[in-house]
Scaffold this active site. Structure first.
Site, PDB file in Angstrom:
ATOM      1  N   GLU A   1     -43.150  23.720  27.570  1.00 25.61           N
ATOM      2  CA  GLU A   1     -44.530  23.270  27.400  1.00 25.61           C
ATOM      3  C   GLU A   1     -44.891  23.162  25.909  1.00 25.61           C
ATOM      4  O   GLU A   1     -45.574  22.220  25.495  1.00 25.61           O
ATOM      5  CB  GLU A   1     -45.491  24.229  28.105  1.00 25.61           C
ATOM      6  CG  GLU A   1     -45.440  24.168  29.614  1.00 25.61           C
ATOM      7  CD  GLU A   1     -45.886  22.830  30.177  1.00 25.61           C
ATOM      8  OE1 GLU A   1     -46.836  22.233  29.612  1.00 25.61           O
ATOM      9  OE2 GLU A   1     -45.295  22.370  31.164  1.00 25.61           O
TER      10      GLU A   1
ATOM     11  N   CYS B   1     -48.298   2.478  41.141  1.00 22.12           N
ATOM     12  CA  CYS B   1     -49.026   3.735  41.185  1.00 22.12           C
ATOM     13  C   CYS B   1     -49.292   4.191  42.619  1.00 22.12           C
ATOM     14  O   CYS B   1     -49.858   3.435  43.421  1.00 22.12           O
ATOM     15  CB  CYS B   1     -50.349   3.594  40.443  1.00 22.12           C
ATOM     16  SG  CYS B   1     -51.315   5.126  40.433  1.00 22.12           S
TER      17      CYS B   1
ATOM     18  N   THR C   1     -49.345  13.143  10.759  1.00 22.33           N
ATOM     19  CA  THR C   1     -50.383  12.819  11.733  1.00 22.33           C
ATOM     20  C   THR C   1     -51.569  12.108  11.088  1.00 22.33           C
ATOM     21  O   THR C   1     -52.082  11.132  11.631  1.00 22.33           O
ATOM     22  CB  THR C   1     -50.877  14.101  12.432  1.00 22.33           C
ATOM     23  OG1 THR C   1     -49.751  14.784  12.998  1.00 22.33           O
ATOM     24  CG2 THR C   1     -51.865  13.768  13.536  1.00 22.33           C
TER      25      THR C   1
END
Length: 372
Positions: free
Chosen positions: A44, A210, A310
């Site tokens: 994660e 989907c 970033t």
């Protein structure tokens, strides 16, 4: 925007349709084959702002080197950072080890199983905590990572900027409502993240494939390409940086960035931003004097590297330098060393500095191979 209360059609069928789709066809990923909270937690953290294809090799190498939470907690920080080198967002790595040490000290080395205790760990927010507890312990917690935000912004056709506090609060409520109808939360949470990663894509959503398009308000209204609504991007600043690879008695100077800042804990060559009406070589001389209190003679350019972070971009110019005089008195670095060139690969460098390092080492090795 009113709270996106779940329409009646979404209260029955959405979670089951999504879960059935996931059961029938999903990517086989190593962190989905375990219930070890440490391994799930690692995945994660690595997957935050990083693509699966990039993470896979890092994940396997990391677990091979540190197979347990205790092994990570006890490892030398420089060694851990070296293993993370190139994966970026290095605060994740520092927080990972800090959290492992906290778990060893406060929880007897056992990953906690309460949402409050997990959220209290360094580097873990509500969504990450919920994911770990769902996948490791089978608990029922809503998620709201980037993929889930995008899915929900389309399912509910959210027409306001996605990062607004009120909108985020409403999306959390929607996420919890949808999860509540699932009897298999660990599969449902995997499914909604998988949908965002493989079907409900940022630029070209694959709506025809989907499994829950009949529930999607944006698809019904034809606004899926306009969701999520994001704030207008400011112009990305660009900085010109000049650094020096300083040589003294066949050794090279490197310094370690402060742990709390950008690229904290990584090693680098000293230097900084070019000022107005200043040549690049003047920048190197000035920055090294200001940072270290020593004098150098600037030599040949090693290489120039462009790199994007970033919130800004840089062009980094690296020069060979020869130490002249002065005692090293670093003002910002948390550590510094003179090392031989063949020792340099032991240290973790930012990507731009690593490119300089590789070019410099190639030149050095070529020179070493030449006959005397």
């Amino acid at each position: 925007m009113p709270t996106p209360a779940t329409p009646p059609c979404l209260k029955t069928g959405f979670a089951q349709a999504l879960t059935d789709w996931y059961k029938a066809d999903h990517r086989q990923l190593p962190w989905r084959e375990t219930t070890d909270p440490y391994a799930i937690w690692l995945s994660e953290i690595m997957l935050q702002q990083t693509q699966v294809k990039t993470v896979l090799d890092y994940y396997r190498r990391f677990l091979a080197q540190y197979p347990t939470l205790q092994a990570l907690a006890q490892a030398p920080p420089d060694e851990v950072m070296k293993l993370w080198e190139g994966l970026g967002y290095y605060a994740r790595c520092r927080n990972l080890q800090k959290a492992a040490q906290h778990i060893v000290e406060k929880h007897n080395g056992i990953f906690p199983n309460s949402i409050a205790e997990v959220e209290a760990l360094p580097g873990i927010g509500r969504s990450t905590a919920g994911a770990i507890l769902t996948f490791a312990y089978g608990q029922k917690h809503p998620l709201l990572d980037g993929n889930v935000k995008r899915v929900l912004s389309r399912v509910f056709d959210v027409d306001q900027e996605i990062q607004q506090t009120a909108v985020v609060h409403q999306l959390w409520q929607a996420s919890e409502t949808l999860l509540s109808e699932s009897e298999e939360p660990h599969l449902y949470n995997q499914a909604i993240m998988e949908l965002g990663a493989t079907v409900c894509l940022p630029q070209n959503p694959r709506c025809l494939l989907c499994p829950v398009k009949s529930f999607c308000q944006a698809c019904d209204r034809g606004t899926q390409h306009e969701r999520p609504v994001k704030a207008a991007k400011a112009k990305t600043p660009h900085h010109t940086i000049a650094v020096g690879v300083i040589w003294k008695d066949n050794q090279v100077f490197i310094q370690q960035r402060p742990e709390g800042g950008l690229l904290g804990g990584l090693w680098e060559f000293p230097g900084g931003k070019q000022e107005a009406r200043e040549t690049l070589t003047d920048t190197v001389v000035r920055e090294i004097d200001e940072e270290l209190g020593i004098k150098v003679q600037v030599g040949e350019l090693i290489t120039s590297v462009k790199h994007a972070y970033t919130h800004f971009k840089i062009t980094l110019h690296a020069y060979h330098c020869q130490y002249i005089s002065g005692d090293v008195q670093p003002k910002a670095a948390q550590a510094w060393r003179w090392v031989t060139p063949d020792e340099l690969p032991q240290f973790a460098f930012p990507k731009a500095n690593k490119t300089v390092l590789e070019k410099m080492l190639t030149e050095w090795q070529a020179n070493q191979a030449q006959p005397v």
